[in-house]
Scaffold this motif. Structure first.
Motif, PDB file in Angstrom:
ATOM      1  N   GLY A   2       0.806  -1.217   0.000  1.00 23.22           N
ATOM      2  CA  GLY A   2       0.000   0.000   0.000  1.00 23.22           C
ATOM      3  C   GLY A   2       0.841   1.269   0.000  1.00 23.22           C
ATOM      4  O   GLY A   2       2.073   1.225   0.015  1.00 23.22           O
ATOM      5  N   CYS A   3       0.138   2.401  -0.055  1.00 24.95           N
ATOM      6  CA  CYS A   3       0.834   3.685  -0.113  1.00 24.95           C
ATOM      7  C   CYS A   3       0.002   4.749   0.581  1.00 24.95           C
ATOM      8  O   CYS A   3      -1.216   4.801   0.397  1.00 24.95           O
ATOM      9  CB  CYS A   3       1.076   4.065  -1.573  1.00 24.95           C
ATOM     10  N   SER A   4       0.671   5.588   1.372  1.00 25.78           N
ATOM     11  CA  SER A   4      -0.048   6.635   2.112  1.00 25.78           C
ATOM     12  C   SER A   4       0.148   8.010   1.495  1.00 25.78           C
ATOM     13  O   SER A   4      -0.193   9.012   2.114  1.00 25.78           O
ATOM     14  CB  SER A   4       0.448   6.655   3.568  1.00 25.78           C
ATOM     15  N   ASN A   5       0.690   8.070   0.285  1.00 28.69           N
ATOM     16  CA  ASN A   5       1.008   9.396  -0.264  1.00 28.69           C
ATOM     17  C   ASN A   5      -0.167  10.094  -0.945  1.00 28.69           C
ATOM     18  O   ASN A   5      -0.183  11.304  -1.029  1.00 28.69           O
ATOM     19  CB  ASN A   5       2.177   9.287  -1.246  1.00 28.69           C
ATOM     20  N   ARG A   6      -1.095   9.363  -1.455  1.00 25.92           N
ATOM     21  CA  ARG A   6      -2.288   9.942  -2.076  1.00 25.92           C
ATOM     22  C   ARG A   6      -1.970  10.967  -3.161  1.00 25.92           C
ATOM     23  O   ARG A   6      -2.535  12.077  -3.164  1.00 25.92           O
ATOM     24  CB  ARG A   6      -3.194  10.592  -1.024  1.00 25.92           C
ATOM     25  N   CYS A   7      -1.082  10.652  -4.080  1.00 27.66           N
ATOM     26  CA  CYS A   7      -0.843  11.548  -5.214  1.00 27.66           C
ATOM     27  C   CYS A   7      -2.176  11.706  -5.969  1.00 27.66           C
ATOM     28  O   CYS A   7      -2.940  10.744  -6.099  1.00 27.66           O
ATOM     29  CB  CYS A   7       0.229  10.976  -6.143  1.00 27.66           C
ATOM     30  N   ALA A   8      -2.406  12.917  -6.478  1.00 27.08           N
ATOM     31  CA  ALA A   8      -3.745  13.277  -6.959  1.00 27.08           C
ATOM     32  C   ALA A   8      -4.212  12.469  -8.168  1.00 27.08           C
ATOM     33  O   ALA A   8      -5.403  12.406  -8.452  1.00 27.08           O
ATOM     34  CB  ALA A   8      -3.763  14.764  -7.309  1.00 27.08           C
ATOM     35  N   TYR A   9      -3.260  11.848  -8.896  1.00 25.81           N
ATOM     36  CA  TYR A   9      -3.603  11.141 -10.132  1.00 25.81           C
ATOM     37  C   TYR A   9      -3.638   9.623  -9.957  1.00 25.81           C
ATOM     38  O   TYR A   9      -3.933   8.892 -10.894  1.00 25.81           O
ATOM     39  CB  TYR A   9      -2.552  11.472 -11.210  1.00 25.81           C
ATOM     40  N   CYS A  10      -3.304   9.123  -8.771  1.00 26.68           N
ATOM     41  CA  CYS A  10      -2.947   7.710  -8.647  1.00 26.68           C
ATOM     42  C   CYS A  10      -4.039   6.862  -7.995  1.00 26.68           C
ATOM     43  O   CYS A  10      -4.632   7.249  -6.990  1.00 26.68           O
ATOM     44  CB  CYS A  10      -1.654   7.609  -7.830  1.00 26.68           C
ATOM     45  N   THR A  11      -4.244   5.684  -8.580  1.00 24.42           N
ATOM     46  CA  THR A  11      -5.276   4.778  -8.066  1.00 24.42           C
ATOM     47  C   THR A  11      -4.733   3.800  -7.018  1.00 24.42           C
ATOM     48  O   THR A  11      -5.507   3.110  -6.363  1.00 24.42           O
ATOM     49  CB  THR A  11      -5.839   3.920  -9.221  1.00 24.42           C
ATOM     50  N   ILE A  12      -3.410   3.746  -6.883  1.00 19.66           N
ATOM     51  CA  ILE A  12      -2.844   2.667  -6.066  1.00 19.66           C
ATOM     52  C   ILE A  12      -3.309   2.715  -4.600  1.00 19.66           C
ATOM     53  O   ILE A  12      -3.691   1.683  -4.038  1.00 19.66           O
ATOM     54  CB  ILE A  12      -1.313   2.619  -6.228  1.00 19.66           C
ATOM     55  N   PRO A  13      -3.341   3.896  -3.956  1.00 16.72           N
ATOM     56  CA  PRO A  13      -3.839   3.890  -2.575  1.00 16.72           C
ATOM     57  C   PRO A  13      -5.301   3.420  -2.485  1.00 16.72           C
ATOM     58  O   PRO A  13      -5.710   2.839  -1.486  1.00 16.72           O
ATOM     59  CB  PRO A  13      -3.712   5.358  -2.135  1.00 16.72           C
ATOM     60  N   LEU A  14      -6.073   3.661  -3.569  1.00 15.69           N
ATOM     61  CA  LEU A  14      -7.475   3.203  -3.574  1.00 15.69           C
ATOM     62  C   LEU A  14      -7.533   1.685  -3.688  1.00 15.69           C
ATOM     63  O   LEU A  14      -8.405   1.036  -3.118  1.00 15.69           O
ATOM     64  CB  LEU A  14      -8.246   3.811  -4.757  1.00 15.69           C
ATOM     65  N   GLY A  40       8.040  -2.097  -3.121  1.00 17.19           N
ATOM     66  CA  GLY A  40       6.916  -1.616  -2.312  1.00 17.19           C
ATOM     67  C   GLY A  40       6.383  -0.449  -3.111  1.00 17.19           C
ATOM     68  O   GLY A  40       7.029  -0.012  -4.059  1.00 17.19           O
ATOM     69  N   GLN A  41       5.227   0.084  -2.767  1.00 17.31           N
ATOM     70  CA  GLN A  41       4.773   1.259  -3.524  1.00 17.31           C
ATOM     71  C   GLN A  41       5.619   2.479  -3.157  1.00 17.31           C
ATOM     72  O   GLN A  41       5.709   3.428  -3.901  1.00 17.31           O
ATOM     73  CB  GLN A  41       3.299   1.532  -3.242  1.00 17.31           C
ATOM     74  N   ASP A  42       6.227   2.446  -1.971  1.00 15.59           N
ATOM     75  CA  ASP A  42       7.040   3.573  -1.488  1.00 15.59           C
ATOM     76  C   ASP A  42       8.177   2.956  -0.655  1.00 15.59           C
ATOM     77  O   ASP A  42       8.218   3.083   0.570  1.00 15.59           O
ATOM     78  CB  ASP A  42       6.136   4.487  -0.649  1.00 15.59           C
ATOM     79  N   LEU A  69      11.530   4.357  -5.353  1.00 19.60           N
ATOM     80  CA  LEU A  69      11.921   5.244  -4.259  1.00 19.60           C
ATOM     81  C   LEU A  69      11.313   6.623  -4.486  1.00 19.60           C
ATOM     82  O   LEU A  69      11.655   7.313  -5.451  1.00 19.60           O
ATOM     83  CB  LEU A  69      13.448   5.344  -4.209  1.00 19.60           C
ATOM     84  N   HIS A  70      10.399   7.011  -3.631  1.00 20.34           N
ATOM     85  CA  HIS A  70       9.799   8.344  -3.703  1.00 20.34           C
ATOM     86  C   HIS A  70      10.911   9.359  -3.399  1.00 20.34           C
ATOM     87  O   HIS A  70      11.632   9.204  -2.403  1.00 20.34           O
ATOM     88  CB  HIS A  70       8.680   8.413  -2.651  1.00 20.34           C
ATOM     89  N   PRO A  71      11.050  10.405  -4.237  1.00 16.83           N
ATOM     90  CA  PRO A  71      12.184  11.326  -4.054  1.00 16.83           C
ATOM     91  C   PRO A  71      12.266  11.937  -2.651  1.00 16.83           C
ATOM     92  O   PRO A  71      13.368  12.197  -2.155  1.00 16.83           O
ATOM     93  CB  PRO A  71      11.920  12.417  -5.104  1.00 16.83           C
ATOM     94  N   GLY A  87       0.381  16.690  -5.831  1.00 16.70           N
ATOM     95  CA  GLY A  87       0.407  16.283  -4.416  1.00 16.70           C
ATOM     96  C   GLY A  87       1.600  15.402  -4.105  1.00 16.70           C
ATOM     97  O   GLY A  87       1.521  14.493  -3.275  1.00 16.70           O
ATOM     98  N   ARG A  88       2.741  15.673  -4.770  1.00 20.56           N
ATOM     99  CA  ARG A  88       3.896  14.792  -4.607  1.00 20.56           C
ATOM    100  C   ARG A  88       4.672  15.036  -3.312  1.00 20.56           C
ATOM    101  O   ARG A  88       5.504  14.230  -2.914  1.00 20.56           O
ATOM    102  CB  ARG A  88       4.845  14.941  -5.808  1.00 20.56           C
ATOM    103  N   GLY A  89       4.470  16.203  -2.699  1.00 17.58           N
ATOM    104  CA  GLY A  89       5.139  16.419  -1.412  1.00 17.58           C
ATOM    105  C   GLY A  89       6.581  16.872  -1.530  1.00 17.58           C
ATOM    106  O   GLY A  89       7.339  16.759  -0.571  1.00 17.58           O
TER     107      GLY A  89
END
Ligand code: SF4
Length: 417
Positions: free
Chosen positions: A137-149, A181-183, A214-216, A253-255
């Motif tokens: 899973g992933c907790s980043n919730r990027c605005a375009y991404c379905t993976i956390p859903l 992993g997703q992150d 690896l998330h930057p 929403g990349r942070g």
């Protein structure tokens, strides 16, 4: 009643789940084979994170239903991101599936197989290339991404579970283990991912380890140092930047912003040993202006560490923040998107040429993947360039090779030891 099974995979990112599904089926007495025609059970592990992947998965479902229609006693299992994203509403002909489970749902599979949950046997695979999941899973919730859903928030696996699976993979003949992993960089047990990789590299000095996804904003200092310290940690980082314009990154929403990316990639460019970076970008994001795109192109052209760039067109995915936010006229025209994709393609080609020139005549370690092909330390198997060589050594063998030529991402090498 157990017999022979085949497992098909929609996406290399799901390979770690496939290994767990295979282990469950083997624990129930099923035998893994290669040819679906001889199989009594087919498990379809699907991908669905963007529309083209959904379409590919739907095609695979059509073929699987056809496979079952030729012998009704056959068992059909649908697993992975497709059922995780779209729940069966009874209208899609999925009633022919004997079991439908979401991504990584080994519990659902064990239940169907009649095995208790504690009998989860870890992982099983026959390939020399294996993928070890550090989190789900992933907790980043990027605005375009379905993976956390689809996969939910990030849950780190414990160090003990990861080390147990690594030991099994090595026992089963793994030559290279990719940490996924997703992150992956956000894994935070026991001092973080670099400690884990260091432990694995020391424990299994003959196995190659490679880091993916690896998330930057989650790259810890010391990660690049691991690669100089341990010859079996690949000098390779998979860092999806997605864009470099501050405004677009904020909307995504990349942070992180451009300053962090520049600092990070300049550090990779200047690292003592060569470090190959694979990155991905999204082109045609809602509202992306020509200047913002040129900013991205400038970033991609500037950093010599970039070995591979993959570009994806933006796709408004149902359920994401961006899907509900796009205003009329914000999407660049299809012609503009095509032109931008092709410009990123040109930048990617320039990096391949630059790396080809730098690698020509150098002696590198190459892992054999099949007769006549392998991959170098700078290329991830299956997704990056192939190294062509003359060798009958079995897959997983590491050879010293001199690079003699290159074309695009691919290299040609002569074996010297
Ligand atoms: S970090 Fe990756 S997986 Fe997570 S939400 Fe963003 S794009 Fe999706």
């Amino acid at each position: 009643m157990p017999g022979a099974f085949v497992l098909t995979l929609g996406c290399p990112k799901n390979e770690a789940d496939s290994d767990s599904f295979q282990a469950c089926l083997r624990a129930a007495g099923w035998e893994l084979i290669d040819d679906p025609e001889d199989a009594d059970l087919l498990l379809l592990n699907t991908c669905a994170f963007i529309q083209p992947a959904v379409e590919e998965s739907m095609e695979a479902i059509g073929e699987a239903l056809d496979w079952k229609s030729r012998k009704r006693s056959r068992k059909l299992v649908l697993a992975g991101c497709l059922p995780g994203r779209f729940h069966d509403d009874g209208s899609g002909g999925l009633s022919d599936f004997d079991l439908i489970i979401g991504p990584a749902d080994t519990g659902g599979l064990l239940d169907w197989l009649g095995l208790p949950p504690e009998s989860v046997p870890g992982v099983y695979g026959r390939r020399h290339l294996r993928y070890l999941k550090v989190s789900e899973g992933c907790s980043n919730r990027c605005a375009y991404c379905t993976i956390p859903l689809i996969r939910g928030p990030r849950r780190d696996r414990s160090t003990g579970e990861i080390l147990r699976d690594a030991a099994m993979m090595v026992h089963q003949g793994a030559g290279e283990i990719g940490l996924v992993g997703q992150d992956t960089g956000a894994w935070s047990e026991d001092g973080g991912i670099h400690r884990l990789v260091g432990t694995l590299a020391e424990e299994y000095p003959d196995v190659w380890f490679r880091l993916y996804y690896l998330h930057p904003a989650h790259i810890v200092p010391g990660l690049a140092g691991l690669m100089t310290e341990h010859g079996n940690v690949m000098p390779y980082l998979d860092v999806p930047v997605q864009h470099c314009s501050d405004r677009i990154l904020k909307r995504m929403g990349r942070g992180y912003g451009r300053a962090l990316l520049e600092e990070l990639f300049t550090g990779f460019d200047d690292s003592v040993a060569d470090l190959a970076v694979r990155t991905t970008v999204i082109v045609g994001y809602p509202g992306e202006t020509e200047n913002e795109f040129l900013e991205l192109m400038g970033f991609l052209s500037r950093h010599r560490c970039i070995r591979t760039v993959a570009a994806f067109p933006f796709w408004p995915e149902e359920g994401t923040t961006e899907y509900f936010r796009i205003r009329p006229g914000e999407l660049p025209s299809p012609e503009t998107v095509q032109s931008r994709l092709s410009q990123v393609g040109d930048a990617a080609d320039a990096h391949y040429r630059d790396w080809g020139e730098r690698l020509e005549d150098r002696v590198l370690q190459v892992m054999v993947d099949s007769p006549g092909t392998g991959h170098t330390v700078f290329d991830a198997p299956l997704v990056d360039g192939t190294c062509f060589l003359e060798s009958d050594e079995p897959e997983g063998t590491v050879l010293e090779c001199r690079i003699t030529d290159y074309e695009g991402p691919d290299l040609t090498a002569e074996v010297i030891a």
